[in-house]
Design a protein around this motif. Structure first.
Motif, PDB file in Angstrom:
ATOM      1  N   LEU A 139       3.350  -4.575  10.366  1.00  0.00           N
ATOM      2  CA  LEU A 139       2.478  -4.616  11.542  1.00  0.00           C
ATOM      3  C   LEU A 139       2.574  -3.323  12.334  1.00  0.00           C
ATOM      4  O   LEU A 139       1.557  -2.787  12.788  1.00  0.00           O
ATOM      5  CB  LEU A 139       2.850  -5.806  12.428  1.00  0.00           C
ATOM      6  CG  LEU A 139       2.060  -5.943  13.734  1.00  0.00           C
ATOM      7  CD1 LEU A 139       0.562  -6.065  13.458  1.00  0.00           C
ATOM      8  CD2 LEU A 139       2.549  -7.141  14.538  1.00  0.00           C
ATOM      9  N   LYS A 140       3.787  -2.818  12.508  1.00  0.00           N
ATOM     10  CA  LYS A 140       3.966  -1.551  13.231  1.00  0.00           C
ATOM     11  C   LYS A 140       3.259  -0.414  12.507  1.00  0.00           C
ATOM     12  O   LYS A 140       2.610   0.432  13.138  1.00  0.00           O
ATOM     13  CB  LYS A 140       5.449  -1.228  13.382  1.00  0.00           C
ATOM     14  CG  LYS A 140       5.718   0.047  14.191  1.00  0.00           C
ATOM     15  CD  LYS A 140       7.198   0.310  14.324  1.00  0.00           C
ATOM     16  CE  LYS A 140       7.456   1.561  15.173  1.00  0.00           C
ATOM     17  NZ  LYS A 140       6.803   2.772  14.627  1.00  0.00           N
ATOM     18  N   ALA A 141       3.356  -0.398  11.184  1.00  0.00           N
ATOM     19  CA  ALA A 141       2.674   0.642  10.410  1.00  0.00           C
ATOM     20  C   ALA A 141       1.160   0.537  10.577  1.00  0.00           C
ATOM     21  O   ALA A 141       0.459   1.558  10.667  1.00  0.00           O
ATOM     22  CB  ALA A 141       3.051   0.524   8.938  1.00  0.00           C
ATOM     23  N   ALA A 142       0.653  -0.693  10.629  1.00  0.00           N
ATOM     24  CA  ALA A 142      -0.781  -0.902  10.823  1.00  0.00           C
ATOM     25  C   ALA A 142      -1.222  -0.381  12.185  1.00  0.00           C
ATOM     26  O   ALA A 142      -2.241   0.313  12.306  1.00  0.00           O
ATOM     27  CB  ALA A 142      -1.114  -2.385  10.685  1.00  0.00           C
ATOM     28  N   LEU A 143      -0.471  -0.721  13.229  1.00  0.00           N
ATOM     29  CA  LEU A 143      -0.802  -0.263  14.584  1.00  0.00           C
ATOM     30  C   LEU A 143      -0.706   1.251  14.688  1.00  0.00           C
ATOM     31  O   LEU A 143      -1.553   1.896  15.316  1.00  0.00           O
ATOM     32  CB  LEU A 143       0.136  -0.927  15.594  1.00  0.00           C
ATOM     33  CG  LEU A 143      -0.031  -2.446  15.761  1.00  0.00           C
ATOM     34  CD1 LEU A 143       1.122  -3.021  16.570  1.00  0.00           C
ATOM     35  CD2 LEU A 143      -1.360  -2.770  16.436  1.00  0.00           C
ATOM     36  N   LYS A 158      -2.029   8.479   5.753  1.00  0.00           N
ATOM     37  CA  LYS A 158      -1.741   7.587   4.636  1.00  0.00           C
ATOM     38  C   LYS A 158      -1.995   6.140   5.037  1.00  0.00           C
ATOM     39  O   LYS A 158      -1.699   5.729   6.158  1.00  0.00           O
ATOM     40  CB  LYS A 158      -0.287   7.752   4.178  1.00  0.00           C
ATOM     41  CG  LYS A 158       0.005   9.098   3.548  1.00  0.00           C
ATOM     42  CD  LYS A 158       1.390   9.144   2.923  1.00  0.00           C
ATOM     43  CE  LYS A 158       1.423   8.422   1.591  1.00  0.00           C
ATOM     44  NZ  LYS A 158       2.703   8.636   0.858  1.00  0.00           N
ATOM     45  N   GLY A 159      -2.536   5.390   4.087  1.00  0.00           N
ATOM     46  CA  GLY A 159      -2.763   3.972   4.316  1.00  0.00           C
ATOM     47  C   GLY A 159      -1.526   3.160   3.978  1.00  0.00           C
ATOM     48  O   GLY A 159      -0.425   3.707   3.804  1.00  0.00           O
ATOM     49  N   LEU A 160      -1.710   1.860   3.872  1.00  0.00           N
ATOM     50  CA  LEU A 160      -0.611   0.949   3.562  1.00  0.00           C
ATOM     51  C   LEU A 160      -0.848   0.308   2.197  1.00  0.00           C
ATOM     52  O   LEU A 160      -1.982  -0.046   1.856  1.00  0.00           O
ATOM     53  CB  LEU A 160      -0.503  -0.167   4.605  1.00  0.00           C
ATOM     54  CG  LEU A 160       0.162   0.128   5.950  1.00  0.00           C
ATOM     55  CD1 LEU A 160      -0.638   1.149   6.758  1.00  0.00           C
ATOM     56  CD2 LEU A 160       0.312  -1.167   6.746  1.00  0.00           C
ATOM     57  N   LEU A 263       4.927  -1.618  -6.224  1.00  0.00           N
ATOM     58  CA  LEU A 263       4.404  -0.425  -6.893  1.00  0.00           C
ATOM     59  C   LEU A 263       4.993  -0.273  -8.292  1.00  0.00           C
ATOM     60  O   LEU A 263       4.289   0.097  -9.240  1.00  0.00           O
ATOM     61  CB  LEU A 263       4.711   0.818  -6.054  1.00  0.00           C
ATOM     62  CG  LEU A 263       3.812   1.035  -4.830  1.00  0.00           C
ATOM     63  CD1 LEU A 263       4.316   2.211  -4.005  1.00  0.00           C
ATOM     64  CD2 LEU A 263       2.359   1.276  -5.241  1.00  0.00           C
ATOM     65  N   THR A 264       6.278  -0.560  -8.426  1.00  0.00           N
ATOM     66  CA  THR A 264       6.913  -0.472  -9.747  1.00  0.00           C
ATOM     67  C   THR A 264       6.300  -1.476 -10.705  1.00  0.00           C
ATOM     68  O   THR A 264       5.973  -1.151 -11.857  1.00  0.00           O
ATOM     69  CB  THR A 264       8.428  -0.721  -9.627  1.00  0.00           C
ATOM     70  OG1 THR A 264       9.005   0.260  -8.764  1.00  0.00           O
ATOM     71  CG2 THR A 264       9.102  -0.641 -10.998  1.00  0.00           C
ATOM     72  N   LEU A 294      -1.859   8.247  -1.512  1.00  0.00           N
ATOM     73  CA  LEU A 294      -2.764   7.666  -0.523  1.00  0.00           C
ATOM     74  C   LEU A 294      -2.094   6.650   0.397  1.00  0.00           C
ATOM     75  O   LEU A 294      -2.551   6.451   1.532  1.00  0.00           O
ATOM     76  CB  LEU A 294      -3.945   7.000  -1.230  1.00  0.00           C
ATOM     77  CG  LEU A 294      -4.931   7.939  -1.927  1.00  0.00           C
ATOM     78  CD1 LEU A 294      -5.840   7.165  -2.870  1.00  0.00           C
ATOM     79  CD2 LEU A 294      -5.751   8.718  -0.908  1.00  0.00           C
ATOM     80  N   ALA A 295      -1.046   5.976  -0.055  1.00  0.00           N
ATOM     81  CA  ALA A 295      -0.502   4.861   0.726  1.00  0.00           C
ATOM     82  C   ALA A 295       1.007   4.738   0.570  1.00  0.00           C
ATOM     83  O   ALA A 295       1.576   5.089  -0.472  1.00  0.00           O
ATOM     84  CB  ALA A 295      -1.171   3.552   0.305  1.00  0.00           C
ATOM     85  N   ASP A 296       1.651   4.215   1.606  1.00  0.00           N
ATOM     86  CA  ASP A 296       3.074   3.892   1.595  1.00  0.00           C
ATOM     87  C   ASP A 296       3.245   2.387   1.402  1.00  0.00           C
ATOM     88  O   ASP A 296       2.455   1.579   1.918  1.00  0.00           O
ATOM     89  CB  ASP A 296       3.740   4.314   2.905  1.00  0.00           C
ATOM     90  CG  ASP A 296       3.842   5.831   3.038  1.00  0.00           C
ATOM     91  OD1 ASP A 296       4.042   6.502   2.002  1.00  0.00           O
ATOM     92  OD2 ASP A 296       3.712   6.334   4.171  1.00  0.00           O
TER      93      ASP A 296
END
Length: 309
Positions: A139-143, A158-160, A263-264, A294-296
């Protein structure tokens, strides 16, 4: 200040105007808004100007009454107001607060293009996203993304990559981000990837494949939901997903993902082996490089909200 309404009444009485017309004008001049308008514009309008505009004043007063009585008018959602144009009184129609609100809501909805997603997520809001210690990182990353992108939309952000089990709110969080961005004027395309895969295959016979791919690769903000939930052909991986992600990486366009796979796992279980059982690890790594650029990755944890036990 000259009282145009009083003077007009006296003039009609002196000239013995038709009784019905006198009654009509008298009724118009009893309207508070009309009298205020005439008083405010007494230096601009003459009695002759007002008489020439009697039909417009009547239109104004009549429509006001219809609206007050809840009747349907020829311009629903609009309120009549008075204005002056070349010494003539005109009726100008302005949208009501309700109409403005509806238009604003439609504009917001138009900024979020959803493809094959349930209606339940279309009104998702970040403020309604359930808080817990396990969910706060995502949520923090989104905000943070919404705030940083809004301040500097031309820079790369970078997106999520949201990974977690089925029904934990990954799609909801993506939709909430999209809706928050819409409020700030940014357009988002949110697509369910398995459904998109079916449509892109059917588009071949319609010669619409390039159009479908372009709609995703050039989206201002792209969100690919549920990647890894279907079997993947080499063509879909390399010539569709690969093309979309390559373009977005080169143009540094914000891109989000959600998946039941980490991701793995996505690389090993989804991207490496195609739907014919053939292992293509090098091609899988190329796709993974683009996704990681593009994303973390963020882990989504919660109870299954679709099928709670």
């Amino acid at each position: 200040m000259e009282d145009l309404g009083k003077n007009l009444t006296e003039q009609m009485q002196r000239n013995n105007w038709n009784e019905r017309y006198q009654k009509l004008i008298t009724e118009i001049l009893q309207d508070t808004e009309v009298r205020t308008f005439l008083a405010e514009n007494s230096q601009t309008l003459t009695q002759a100007d007002v008489m020439k505009s009697a039909s417009k004043l009547y239109e104004f007063v009549t429509l006001k009454k219809q609206i007050a009585q809840g009747k349907q008018t020829f311009a629903p959602g609009y309120l009549p107001t008075l204005a002056i144009s070349n010494h003539r009184i005109e009726v100008v129609y302005v949208p009501t607060a309700e109409l403005k609100a509806r238009r604003e809501q439609k504009a917001l909805e138009a900024r979020v293009k959803t493809i094959n997603l349930p209606r339940s997520v279309r009104k998702a809001q970040l403020k309604d996203y359930e808080r817990s210690d396990e969910r706060m990182e995502a949520l923090k990353a989104a905000l943070d993304f919404v705030n940083s992108y809004s301040k500097k939309p031309k820079e790369f952000h970078k997106g999520l990559y949201l990974e977690g089990s089925f029904g934990v709110g990954k799609t909801y969080l993506l939709a909430a981000i999209a809706n928050d961005l819409a409020k700030r004027g940014y357009q988002t395309t949110l697509v369910n990837f398995p459904s998109f895969a079916v449509e892109i295959k059917s588009s071949i016979s319609k010669n619409q494949t390039i159009e479908y791919i372009d709609s995703l690769k050039k989206a201002q903000v792209l969100m690919i939901d549920d990647i890894g939930a279907d079997s993947l052909s080499s063509w879909l991986r390399d010539d569709v997903l690969g093309v979309i992600l390559q373009y977005r990486m080169q143009e540094e366009l914000p891109t989000f993902f959600s998946s039941n796979l980490s991701l793995t796992q996505l690389e090993q279980q989804y991207l490496t082996v195609n739907n014919r059982g053939e292992a293509e690890p090098l091609k899988a790594k190329r796709i993974m490089e683009r996704i990681k650029f593009l994303a973390d990755e963020y882990h989504a944890v919660a109870k299954n909200r679709r099928n709670p036990e």
